[in-house]
Write an enzyme that holds these catalytic residues in place. Structure first.
Site, PDB file in Angstrom:
ATOM      1  N   GLY A 262      -9.953  -2.269   1.568  1.00 29.18           N
ATOM      2  CA  GLY A 262      -9.080  -2.608   2.696  1.00 29.18           C
ATOM      3  C   GLY A 262      -7.704  -1.983   2.726  1.00 29.18           C
ATOM      4  O   GLY A 262      -7.172  -1.704   3.799  1.00 29.18           O
TER       5      GLY A 262
ATOM      6  N   GLU B  65      -1.645  -4.216  -1.177  1.00 33.22           N
ATOM      7  CA  GLU B  65      -2.817  -4.986  -0.753  1.00 33.22           C
ATOM      8  C   GLU B  65      -2.730  -5.266   0.749  1.00 33.22           C
ATOM      9  O   GLU B  65      -1.644  -5.476   1.286  1.00 33.22           O
ATOM     10  CB  GLU B  65      -2.863  -6.297  -1.585  1.00 33.22           C
ATOM     11  N   ASP B  66      -3.872  -5.237   1.400  1.00 32.74           N
ATOM     12  CA  ASP B  66      -3.892  -5.501   2.841  1.00 32.74           C
ATOM     13  C   ASP B  66      -3.673  -6.980   3.148  1.00 32.74           C
ATOM     14  O   ASP B  66      -2.872  -7.335   3.995  1.00 32.74           O
ATOM     15  CB  ASP B  66      -5.225  -5.016   3.448  1.00 32.74           C
TER      16      ASP B  66
ATOM     17  N   ASP C 234      -5.541 -13.845   0.198  1.00 31.91           N
ATOM     18  CA  ASP C 234      -6.224 -15.031   0.694  1.00 31.91           C
ATOM     19  C   ASP C 234      -6.140 -16.096  -0.411  1.00 31.91           C
ATOM     20  O   ASP C 234      -5.150 -16.800  -0.536  1.00 31.91           O
ATOM     21  CB  ASP C 234      -7.659 -14.600   1.023  1.00 31.91           C
ATOM     22  N   THR C 235      -7.146 -16.195  -1.269  1.00 30.62           N
ATOM     23  CA  THR C 235      -7.085 -17.171  -2.372  1.00 30.62           C
ATOM     24  C   THR C 235      -6.108 -16.727  -3.453  1.00 30.62           C
ATOM     25  O   THR C 235      -5.618 -17.542  -4.225  1.00 30.62           O
ATOM     26  CB  THR C 235      -8.470 -17.325  -3.040  1.00 30.62           C
TER      27      THR C 235
ATOM     28  N   THR D  80      -8.053 -12.027  -6.261  1.00 34.47           N
ATOM     29  CA  THR D  80      -8.125 -10.573  -6.431  1.00 34.47           C
ATOM     30  C   THR D  80      -6.824 -10.028  -7.007  1.00 34.47           C
ATOM     31  O   THR D  80      -6.821  -9.310  -8.013  1.00 34.47           O
ATOM     32  CB  THR D  80      -8.416  -9.896  -5.072  1.00 34.47           C
ATOM     33  N   LEU D  81      -5.724 -10.395  -6.366  1.00 33.79           N
ATOM     34  CA  LEU D  81      -4.439  -9.856  -6.815  1.00 33.79           C
ATOM     35  C   LEU D  81      -4.060 -10.321  -8.206  1.00 33.79           C
ATOM     36  O   LEU D  81      -3.511  -9.559  -8.991  1.00 33.79           O
ATOM     37  CB  LEU D  81      -3.342 -10.274  -5.844  1.00 33.79           C
TER      38      LEU D  81
ATOM     39  N   LYS E 198      -2.365 -15.007   3.897  1.00 33.41           N
ATOM     40  CA  LYS E 198      -2.982 -16.255   4.376  1.00 33.41           C
ATOM     41  C   LYS E 198      -2.632 -17.353   3.378  1.00 33.41           C
ATOM     42  O   LYS E 198      -3.472 -17.803   2.604  1.00 33.41           O
ATOM     43  CB  LYS E 198      -4.506 -16.092   4.478  1.00 33.41           C
TER      44      LYS E 198
ATOM     45  N   ASP F  91     -12.315  -5.365   7.179  1.00 38.89           N
ATOM     46  CA  ASP F  91     -13.661  -5.230   7.734  1.00 38.89           C
ATOM     47  C   ASP F  91     -14.345  -6.557   8.031  1.00 38.89           C
ATOM     48  O   ASP F  91     -13.946  -7.608   7.535  1.00 38.89           O
ATOM     49  CB  ASP F  91     -14.551  -4.495   6.723  1.00 38.89           C
TER      50      ASP F  91
END
Ligand code: 5GP
Length: 173
Positions: free
Chosen positions: A42, A96-97, A100-101, A104-105, A128, A156
């Site tokens: 992303g 990072e695009d 969310d939770t 990942t980061l 988010k 996506d």
């Protein structure tokens, strides 16, 4: 079938956000060299715009990770693609695009921290915040958005719509 619906951020709004972020990071890094690490897939659109408006020398590298959420309370993520650059003693900016939770980061940050960069910061375009499960410090954030699934500008749905120049909500079509 899900298709892009209401536009959340227009092309013009994104451009302004990217420029504002570039100003902030450029001020902080002065003229020092920075390795921008894009989290695939992303982030490549945002990274390519950001790197062209910052005022410091840039190197680019990419990582890909897969997050597992499932039934576990703490998420895990696995590296699918690792950096080619040595980052020890370097300024690293993770790009990072969307966050969310935060799983990942957090994973990427922990992996990169172990390699002892000189500095390690995070720049995310979309946040988010309402869905965060893991605390993660975002040094630079473009805009906080509601807890809805968005597509476009690198993001996506089933690997489609990354090429849209704007960010839109998904709707049933
Ligand atoms: P996290 O690990 O923070 O939960 O998730 C981050 C990743 O999930 C992002 O890099 C992105 O790939 C995906 N993601 C999270 N929210 C969205 C969304 O609204 N739309 C899209 N297309 N991907 C998302």
């Amino acid at each position: 079938m899900a298709i892009p619906g209401k536009v959340l951020l227009t092309e013009k709004e994104i451009k302004k956000k990217v420029r504002d972020l570039a100003k902030k990071v450029s001020f902080d890094y002065k003229r020092e060299e920075v390795i921008m690490v894009g989290v695939l897939k992303g982030a490549f659109v945002f990274l390519s715009d950001l790197m062209r408006v910052v005022k410091f020398p840039v190197k680019v590298d990419f990582m890909a990770v897969k997050s597992y959420r499932g039934t576990e309370t703490t998420g895990k993520a696995k590296i699918l693609l690792d950096l080619r650059e040595e980052i020890k003693g370097k300024n690293v900016l993770i790009v990072e695009d969307i966050v969310d939770t935060g799983i990942t980061l957090n994973t990427v940050k922990k992996i990169l921290e172990k390699r002892r960069p000189k500095t390690l910061k995070i720049c995310a375009l979309l946040d988010k915040r309402g869905r965060r499960r893991e605390k993660v410090k975002l040094d630079y954030v473009g805009i906080t958005i509601p807890n809805k699934y968005v597509v476009g500008y690198g993001l996506d749905f089933e690997d489609k719509y990354r090429n849209l120049p704007y960010v839109a909500l998904l709707k049933d079509g």
